[in-house]
Design a protein around this motif. Structure first.
Motif, PDB file in Angstrom:
ATOM      1  N   LYS A 135       5.204   7.390 -19.717  1.00 43.51           N
ATOM      2  CA  LYS A 135       5.946   7.092 -18.487  1.00 43.51           C
ATOM      3  C   LYS A 135       7.073   8.096 -18.277  1.00 43.51           C
ATOM      4  CE  LYS A 135       5.064   2.271 -19.033  1.00 43.51           C
ATOM      5  NZ  LYS A 135       3.833   2.352 -18.244  1.00 43.51           N
ATOM      6  N   VAL A 163      -4.199   6.907  -9.053  1.00 43.49           N
ATOM      7  CA  VAL A 163      -3.076   5.975  -8.921  1.00 43.49           C
ATOM      8  C   VAL A 163      -3.310   5.064  -7.720  1.00 43.49           C
ATOM      9  CG1 VAL A 163      -1.391   7.515 -10.019  1.00 43.49           C
ATOM     10  CG2 VAL A 163      -1.687   7.598  -7.543  1.00 43.49           C
ATOM     11  N   GLN A 222       7.308   9.823  -0.741  1.00 46.04           N
ATOM     12  CA  GLN A 222       6.241  10.378  -1.577  1.00 46.04           C
ATOM     13  C   GLN A 222       5.639  11.621  -0.897  1.00 46.04           C
ATOM     14  OE1 GLN A 222       3.865   7.401  -3.328  1.00 46.04           O
ATOM     15  NE2 GLN A 222       2.235   8.767  -3.975  1.00 46.04           N
ATOM     16  N   VAL A 242       4.652   7.849  -8.191  1.00 46.29           N
ATOM     17  CA  VAL A 242       4.547   6.825  -7.161  1.00 46.29           C
ATOM     18  C   VAL A 242       5.945   6.443  -6.706  1.00 46.29           C
ATOM     19  CG1 VAL A 242       3.728   4.496  -6.652  1.00 46.29           C
ATOM     20  CG2 VAL A 242       2.366   5.992  -8.105  1.00 46.29           C
ATOM     21  N   PHE A 243       6.124   6.360  -5.394  1.00 47.86           N
ATOM     22  CA  PHE A 243       7.415   6.027  -4.784  1.00 47.86           C
ATOM     23  C   PHE A 243       7.298   4.712  -4.044  1.00 47.86           C
ATOM     24  CE2 PHE A 243       9.626  10.184  -5.027  1.00 47.86           C
ATOM     25  CZ  PHE A 243       8.586  10.929  -5.549  1.00 47.86           C
ATOM     26  N   GLU A 244       8.441   4.088  -3.820  1.00 48.13           N
ATOM     27  CA  GLU A 244       8.417   2.837  -3.077  1.00 48.13           C
ATOM     28  C   GLU A 244       8.110   3.094  -1.602  1.00 48.13           C
ATOM     29  OE1 GLU A 244      11.489  -0.700  -2.546  1.00 48.13           O
ATOM     30  OE2 GLU A 244      11.593   0.335  -4.473  1.00 48.13           O
ATOM     31  N   LYS A 245       8.670   4.167  -1.065  1.00 51.03           N
ATOM     32  CA  LYS A 245       8.467   4.485   0.345  1.00 51.03           C
ATOM     33  C   LYS A 245       7.462   5.617   0.466  1.00 51.03           C
ATOM     34  CE  LYS A 245      11.781   1.743   1.873  1.00 51.03           C
ATOM     35  NZ  LYS A 245      13.180   2.146   2.023  1.00 51.03           N
ATOM     36  N   SER A 246       6.478   5.407   1.363  1.00 44.83           N
ATOM     37  CA  SER A 246       5.408   6.405   1.437  1.00 44.83           C
ATOM     38  C   SER A 246       5.890   7.744   2.008  1.00 44.83           C
ATOM     39  CB  SER A 246       4.230   5.873   2.245  1.00 44.83           C
ATOM     40  OG  SER A 246       4.641   5.537   3.537  1.00 44.83           O
ATOM     41  N   LEU A 247       6.883   7.688   2.909  1.00 45.61           N
ATOM     42  CA  LEU A 247       7.372   8.939   3.493  1.00 45.61           C
ATOM     43  C   LEU A 247       8.055   9.802   2.426  1.00 45.61           C
ATOM     44  CD1 LEU A 247       7.459  10.288   6.313  1.00 45.61           C
ATOM     45  CD2 LEU A 247       9.776   9.417   6.566  1.00 45.61           C
ATOM     46  N   ASP A 275       3.076   7.009 -14.486  1.00 50.11           N
ATOM     47  CA  ASP A 275       2.639   6.236 -15.659  1.00 50.11           C
ATOM     48  C   ASP A 275       1.559   6.953 -16.451  1.00 50.11           C
ATOM     49  OD1 ASP A 275       4.254   4.040 -15.319  1.00 50.11           O
ATOM     50  OD2 ASP A 275       2.846   2.983 -14.015  1.00 50.11           O
ATOM     51  N   LEU A 290       9.099   4.495  10.366  1.00 43.66           N
ATOM     52  CA  LEU A 290       8.500   5.465   9.447  1.00 43.66           C
ATOM     53  C   LEU A 290       9.322   5.598   8.172  1.00 43.66           C
ATOM     54  CD1 LEU A 290       7.190   8.653  11.270  1.00 43.66           C
ATOM     55  CD2 LEU A 290       5.915   6.887  10.069  1.00 43.66           C
ATOM     56  N   LYS A 344       1.133  14.579  -8.357  1.00 42.02           N
ATOM     57  CA  LYS A 344       0.729  13.580  -7.354  1.00 42.02           C
ATOM     58  C   LYS A 344       0.656  12.173  -7.934  1.00 42.02           C
ATOM     59  CE  LYS A 344      -1.111  15.956  -3.505  1.00 42.02           C
ATOM     60  NZ  LYS A 344      -2.228  16.544  -2.817  1.00 42.02           N
ATOM     61  N   ALA A 345       0.737  12.051  -9.271  1.00 40.87           N
ATOM     62  CA  ALA A 345       0.690  10.718  -9.873  1.00 40.87           C
ATOM     63  C   ALA A 345       2.070  10.052  -9.868  1.00 40.87           C
ATOM     64  CB  ALA A 345       0.118  10.797 -11.285  1.00 40.87           C
ATOM     65  N   LYS A 392       8.803   2.623   6.040  1.00 38.33           N
ATOM     66  CA  LYS A 392       7.420   2.215   5.795  1.00 38.33           C
ATOM     67  C   LYS A 392       7.193   2.076   4.287  1.00 38.33           C
ATOM     68  CE  LYS A 392       3.504   4.563   6.629  1.00 38.33           C
ATOM     69  NZ  LYS A 392       2.518   5.343   7.350  1.00 38.33           N
ATOM     70  N   PRO A 393       6.770   0.889   3.866  1.00 42.26           N
ATOM     71  CA  PRO A 393       6.553   0.730   2.429  1.00 42.26           C
ATOM     72  C   PRO A 393       5.358   1.550   1.969  1.00 42.26           C
ATOM     73  CG  PRO A 393       5.827  -1.227   3.587  1.00 42.26           C
ATOM     74  CD  PRO A 393       6.431  -0.321   4.615  1.00 42.26           C
ATOM     75  N   HIS A 394       5.246   1.647   0.673  1.00 44.84           N
ATOM     76  CA  HIS A 394       4.134   2.344   0.082  1.00 44.84           C
ATOM     77  C   HIS A 394       2.826   1.777   0.612  1.00 44.84           C
ATOM     78  CE1 HIS A 394       2.847   5.022  -3.021  1.00 44.84           C
ATOM     79  NE2 HIS A 394       1.827   4.233  -3.153  1.00 44.84           N
ATOM     80  N   GLN A 395       1.934   2.653   1.117  1.00 44.33           N
ATOM     81  CA  GLN A 395       0.710   2.134   1.731  1.00 44.33           C
ATOM     82  C   GLN A 395      -0.262   1.660   0.669  1.00 44.33           C
ATOM     83  OE1 GLN A 395       1.256   5.203   1.011  1.00 44.33           O
ATOM     84  NE2 GLN A 395      -0.572   6.464   0.959  1.00 44.33           N
ATOM     85  N   PRO A 418      21.082   7.488   1.412  1.00 45.31           N
ATOM     86  CA  PRO A 418      20.943   6.225   2.138  1.00 45.31           C
ATOM     87  C   PRO A 418      20.104   5.204   1.374  1.00 45.31           C
ATOM     88  CG  PRO A 418      19.581   7.933   3.129  1.00 45.31           C
ATOM     89  CD  PRO A 418      20.375   8.593   2.053  1.00 45.31           C
ATOM     90  N   GLU A 419      19.381   5.633   0.381  1.00 46.50           N
ATOM     91  CA  GLU A 419      18.546   4.718  -0.410  1.00 46.50           C
ATOM     92  C   GLU A 419      18.249   5.390  -1.742  1.00 46.50           C
ATOM     93  OE1 GLU A 419      14.705   4.356   1.459  1.00 46.50           O
ATOM     94  OE2 GLU A 419      14.931   6.367   2.269  1.00 46.50           O
ATOM     95  N   THR A 464      -5.473  12.166  -8.344  1.00 44.48           N
ATOM     96  CA  THR A 464      -4.320  13.052  -8.464  1.00 44.48           C
ATOM     97  C   THR A 464      -4.591  14.293  -9.313  1.00 44.48           C
ATOM     98  OG1 THR A 464      -3.422  11.920 -10.399  1.00 44.48           O
ATOM     99  CG2 THR A 464      -2.751  11.073  -8.263  1.00 44.48           C
ATOM    100  N   THR A 512       8.026   7.166 -10.184  1.00 50.32           N
ATOM    101  CA  THR A 512       7.536   6.845 -11.522  1.00 50.32           C
ATOM    102  C   THR A 512       6.136   7.394 -11.704  1.00 50.32           C
ATOM    103  OG1 THR A 512       8.707   4.765 -11.287  1.00 50.32           O
ATOM    104  CG2 THR A 512       7.236   4.952 -13.168  1.00 50.32           C
TER     105      THR A 512
END
Lengths: 188, 140
Positions: free
Chosen positions: A29, B131, A78, A71-76, A48, B23, A68-69, B26-29, A40-41, B122, A46
């Protein structure tokens, strides 16, 4: 005859011990945090799926991960991470190749968690830099079972550029946490 | 007339700003509803990576891939997150990390079972890594 048997037995045991000296994880990890007080956030991701091998006989340690592995909470976030910051399509992997510099002070026959320093070459975003990181190595039953480390990477060392519009919102130094749980490597 | 233009502009600005906020937050899709870009056996994707990593990277990296294969290994980490490895070629397989919502279903998988898993490819280290995986059909 007995002598030959003894030599064979000795050879077998030595190779066996040698084979036991390597430890592997494919589920390491790695966590990073680039949050600043004016972000702002939370800016963190992470991974794994880092792969790492430690050779206890030499103290050599290597690891590799796929960008690319993460992973973020917000897709934008990432998307931005992959496209604008680390350019994952061009540089899909990050690797580290180095040594535990104080391997001699880690007693493999005594269970415990030992402080360790790792020094080596880190390659990220196509740039290679020498990195030294403090951490711990956990020994249990003659095996290395875990390794942990926390350190900082200066993004500019790896030519990861922060656009000036968000310059105060993204940390210039990424805080990295590494948490690896090792298994003995099956001798081939 | 001026009022109407002003009104139209305001609506456009509000719409634009709200879309921006949407946008941004927007949470993780989830890939559970995404159409897979590729559907193939686990053995094929691993052998494509083993044959030519660069071209496989260009083809699969970041794409939604649905693979069918045999569960070779299932482990749980200290936080209870599952790691499932599908059989591939020789010693290389496909390591799958599941999205949080898919953990329960993934926990029902057994070693040796055939399964269909959809996720984002990935690249390859020792195994091909996927993932955000979800279990598509566990053949039960």
């Amino acid at each position: 005859m007995k002598k030959i048997l003894f030599v064979i037995a000795l050879a077998v045991t030595t190779t066996a011990t040698f084979g036991q000296g390597r430890f592997l994880t494919k589920n390491g990890k790695i966590y990073f945090d680039c949050t600043t007080p004016s972000s702002p956030e939370k800016i963190d991701g992470t991974n794994d799926k880092a792969t790492s091998v430690i050779d206890a006989s030499t103290g050599a340690i290597e690891f590799a991960l796929l960008m690319k592995a993460f992973v973020f909470e917000k897709s934008l976030m990432q998307e931005h991470f992959n496209e604008n910051y680390v350019e994952s399509d061009k540089f899909p992997k990050a690797t580290f190749k180095g040594n535990i510099t104080n391997m001699s002070s880690i007693n493999l026959s005594k269970d415990g968690t030992y402080p360790a320093t790792v020094k080596g070459q880190m390659t990220l975003h196509g740039e290679t830099k020498e990195v030294t990181a403090p951490g711990t190595i956990t020994v249990k039953g003659g095996a290395i079972t875990a390794a942990k480390s926390e350190f900082k990477l200066l993004l500019s060392d790896f030519k990861v550029e922060i656009p000036s519009v968000v310059a105060d919102k993204v940390a210039k130094e990424a805080k990295i946490s590494v948490d690896l749980t090792f298994q003995p490597m099956a001798a081939k | 007339m001026k009022k109407k233009i002003f009104l139209a502009l305001s609506i456009m600005i509000i719409a634009g700003v709200s879309y921006g906020i949407y946008l941004f937050n927007k949470p993780h899709q989830s890939v559970s509803k995404a159409e897979p870009d590729f559907q193939l056996p686990s053995t094929s994707i691993v052998s494509e990576y083993e044959k030519d990593e660069n071209s496989a990277n260009q083809k699969f990296n970041g794409k939604v891939v649905e693979v069918t294969g045999i569960v070779a290994e299932k482990t749980k980490d200290e936080q209870g997150k599952l790691n499932v490895t599908l059989q591939g070629e020789d010693i290389a397989g496909i390591g799958c990390v599941f999205e949080p919502a898919a953990q329960l279903k993934a926990a029902t998988l057994a070693e040796g079972q055939e399964v269909k898993i959809k996720g984002i490819c990935t690249g390859i280290l020792m195994d091909v890594v996927m993932v955000d995986c979800v279990v598509v059909d566990n053949n039960q």
